[in-house]
Design an enzyme around this catalytic site. Structure first.
Site, mmCIF file in Angstrom:
data_model
loop_
_atom_site.group_PDB
_atom_site.id
_atom_site.type_symbol
_atom_site.label_atom_id
_atom_site.label_comp_id
_atom_site.label_asym_id
_atom_site.label_seq_id
_atom_site.Cartn_x
_atom_site.Cartn_y
_atom_site.Cartn_z
ATOM 1 N N ASN A 22 -5.961 4.808 14.970
ATOM 2 C CA ASN A 22 -6.945 4.359 13.991
ATOM 3 C C ASN A 22 -7.477 3.005 14.405
ATOM 4 O OD1 ASN A 22 -7.554 5.691 11.404
ATOM 5 N ND2 ASN A 22 -5.314 5.893 11.319
ATOM 6 N N CYS A 82 -1.780 2.185 7.636
ATOM 7 C CA CYS A 82 -1.005 1.104 7.037
ATOM 8 C C CYS A 82 -1.572 -0.291 7.269
ATOM 9 C CB CYS A 82 0.446 1.173 7.482
ATOM 10 S SG CYS A 82 0.705 1.303 9.230
ATOM 11 N N LEU A 92 7.145 5.887 19.484
ATOM 12 C CA LEU A 92 7.337 5.639 20.909
ATOM 13 C C LEU A 92 6.049 5.065 21.524
ATOM 14 C CD1 LEU A 92 9.342 5.893 23.240
ATOM 15 C CD2 LEU A 92 8.647 8.277 23.524
ATOM 16 N N CYS A 135 3.383 8.374 1.265
ATOM 17 C CA CYS A 135 3.751 7.444 2.324
ATOM 18 C C CYS A 135 4.013 6.096 1.668
ATOM 19 C CB CYS A 135 2.609 7.356 3.336
ATOM 20 S SG CYS A 135 2.901 6.157 4.633
ATOM 21 N N CYS A 167 4.912 -7.063 7.915
ATOM 22 C CA CYS A 167 5.844 -6.542 8.917
ATOM 23 C C CYS A 167 5.998 -7.566 10.035
ATOM 24 C CB CYS A 167 5.302 -5.229 9.495
ATOM 25 S SG CYS A 167 6.433 -4.426 10.650
ATOM 26 N N GLU A 172 0.824 -1.207 0.000
ATOM 27 C CA GLU A 172 0.000 0.000 0.000
ATOM 28 C C GLU A 172 0.855 1.253 0.000
ATOM 29 O OE1 GLU A 172 -2.754 -0.099 3.261
ATOM 30 O OE2 GLU A 172 -3.001 -2.263 3.023
ATOM 31 N N CYS A 177 3.269 -4.876 16.227
ATOM 32 C CA CYS A 177 2.600 -3.885 17.084
ATOM 33 C C CYS A 177 1.104 -4.208 17.131
ATOM 34 C CB CYS A 177 2.828 -2.468 16.547
ATOM 35 S SG CYS A 177 4.574 -2.015 16.490
ATOM 36 N N GLY A 190 5.744 -2.037 6.977
ATOM 37 C CA GLY A 190 7.116 -2.521 7.141
ATOM 38 C C GLY A 190 7.965 -1.708 8.095
ATOM 39 N N CYS A 218 -1.589 -2.272 14.992
ATOM 40 C CA CYS A 218 -1.288 -2.037 13.572
ATOM 41 C C CYS A 218 -1.745 -3.207 12.718
ATOM 42 C CB CYS A 218 0.221 -1.828 13.424
ATOM 43 S SG CYS A 218 0.752 -1.580 11.734
HETATM 44 N N1 SAH Z 1 7.619 0.306 11.269
HETATM 45 C C1 SAH Z 1 7.706 1.721 11.268
HETATM 46 C C2 SAH Z 1 6.980 2.408 10.132
HETATM 47 C C3 SAH Z 1 5.603 1.930 9.764
HETATM 48 S S1 SAH Z 1 4.251 2.289 10.823
HETATM 49 C C4 SAH Z 1 7.248 2.274 12.616
HETATM 50 O O1 SAH Z 1 6.794 1.499 13.444
HETATM 51 O O2 SAH Z 1 7.388 3.463 12.844
HETATM 52 C C5 SAH Z 1 3.964 4.012 10.678
HETATM 53 C C6 SAH Z 1 3.353 4.634 11.905
HETATM 54 O O3 SAH Z 1 1.948 4.321 12.005
HETATM 55 C C7 SAH Z 1 3.976 4.165 13.202
HETATM 56 O O4 SAH Z 1 4.129 5.247 14.085
HETATM 57 C C8 SAH Z 1 2.927 3.200 13.696
HETATM 58 O O5 SAH Z 1 3.076 2.932 15.054
HETATM 59 C C9 SAH Z 1 1.661 3.924 13.314
HETATM 60 N N2 SAH Z 1 0.431 3.120 13.327
HETATM 61 C C10 SAH Z 1 0.254 1.854 12.916
HETATM 62 N N3 SAH Z 1 -1.014 1.451 13.093
HETATM 63 C C11 SAH Z 1 -1.660 2.484 13.624
HETATM 64 C C12 SAH Z 1 -3.000 2.692 14.075
HETATM 65 N N4 SAH Z 1 -3.922 1.728 13.984
HETATM 66 N N5 SAH Z 1 -3.313 3.900 14.585
HETATM 67 C C13 SAH Z 1 -2.379 4.891 14.667
HETATM 68 N N6 SAH Z 1 -1.110 4.753 14.284
HETATM 69 C C14 SAH Z 1 -0.741 3.557 13.774
#
Ligand code: SAH
Length: 350
Positions: A290, A333, A215, A105, A112, A92, A116, A159, A119
């Protein structure tokens, strides 16, 4: 013999390839300019002889990204692209319009591994890394499709870019080349979940990009629960790496903080966030979480979000709340890829 991924080569590497083929190395720049302009076949390289185009096609390939789906937001001008790669994998990419121009973006991996909890990208783990050329192709394909020029890039799609370190750094060098897309490194952000060895490697390369660090929690017990990477590198280890990074690069760090209702949005968290980031020149980017169907996380109400921001500011931090773009097209993402995987597996989509 495997084919060379020619769009991932810089002009020096292209020069060596041409010399091996018995061609003058000055052709390297011509070919580089074509590749970076987004051609998808050697036949488009009209100032290169037919014979050389044919021979290039025998030893190499031009990595592309084929538009599989496109979703245009009715709320703003955000466009989400789902690309299909040569091996049938989906990634995406999101195009966003800001006052100062277009920002994109991009994804750096298929899926990935970081897991997390909030995510959608990590739901199925990582399938593979993207090549530098596949990162570039997301930009060239979107520019062509939308008929625009992109001025800012964020490596914040699917990723973990620092887990795909060499290809990500190669991409940064290619995308900022004056003979290529010429997007200045100061207009590029790389986002990491806190992949500490990668942060140190990035400091050693010392590029003037913006490092964004996800963070999301100021206490290890909370971060452990939402970001498994914290078990490998806890907050102390991560912030120590950020300080080392800043010492070398002198660049301000951007901390991403997804506000999740009832998890990390209280006063104690704001106080602790201010405490642990003391001594780091930084900006706090608050992101209302989100919702993803697979998890039960939700964003706090607007009042709680603004209170959290005001608290941080009262503690002397600079903090802003990120504008939500593309809320109607699942622009965050991994959300769309998940849907499309389900679709191609025959699952029912609402
Ligand atoms: N792996 C990298 C980059 C990809 S994620 C990272 O972790 O930074 C890009 C950003 O979107 C990160 O800050 C991630 O924590 C955030 N993100 C992912 N899912 C999300 C969600 N459901 N709501 C808000 N932020 C989210």
């Amino acid at each position: 013999m495997s084919l060379t991924d020619i769009k991932s080569l810089d002009t020096d590497e292209l020069g060596s390839l041409l010399l091996e083929m018995g061609e003058p190395s000055y052709r390297a720049k011509q070919i580089f300019v074509w590749l970076q302009s987004g051609v998808t076949s050697f036949d488009e390289m009209t100032n290169i002889s037919k014979d050389l185009r044919k021979r290039l096609g025998e030893i190499s390939y031009i990595a592309g990204a084929e538009i599989y789906r496109k979703f245009e937001s009715r709320l703003d001008e955000t466009v989400k692209y789902v690309f299909r790669l040569y091996d049938g994998e989906f990634i995406e990419t999101v195009l966003m319009k800001y006052k100062h121009g277009y920002s994109i973006c991009i994804s750096t991996q298929v899926g990935c591994n970081m897991g997390c909890r909030f995510c959608a990208s990590g739901l199925f783990g990582k399938t593979r890394d993207l090549t530098a050329s596949e990162m570039l192709s997301q930009i060239t394909a979107v520019q062509k499709d939308a008929g625009i020029r992109i001025s800012n890039v964020v490596m914040m799609g699917m990723g973990e870019p620092l887990e795909n370190f060499d290809n990500s750094v190669k991409f940064l060098k290619l995308v900022s080349s004056g003979d290529g897309l010429n997007i200045g490194l100061r207009h590029i952000s790389l986002s990491t979940c806190g992949y500490v060895t990668g942060i140190d490697k990035l400091a050693a390369v010392d590029l003037p990009i913006t490092l964004s660090v996800s963070l999301h929690a100021p206490f290890d017990d909370i971060r452990d629960k939402i970001m498994p990477v914290n078990k490998k590198w806890n907050i102390e280890a991560l912030l120590a790496a950020c300080k080392r990074y800043q010492q070398v690069t002198t660049r301000r760090i951007s901390f991403e903080y997804a506000l999740i209702s009832g998890v990390n949005d209280n006063r104690v968290c704001a106080e602790q966030l201010a405490k642990i980031t003391r001594g780091i020149m930084c900006h706090i980017n608050l992101i209302p979480a989100n919702p993803v169907i697979e998890n039960s996380f939700s964003k706090p109400d607007d009042k709680t979000i603004n209170n959290f921001k005001d608290l941080l500011i009262s503690f002397g931090l600079t903090a802003t709340v990120r504008r939500t773009l593309g809320a109607d097209i699942e622009a965050s993402c991994g959300q769309l890829r998940k849907k499309i995987r389900e679709e191609s597996n025959g699952a029912i989509i609402q």
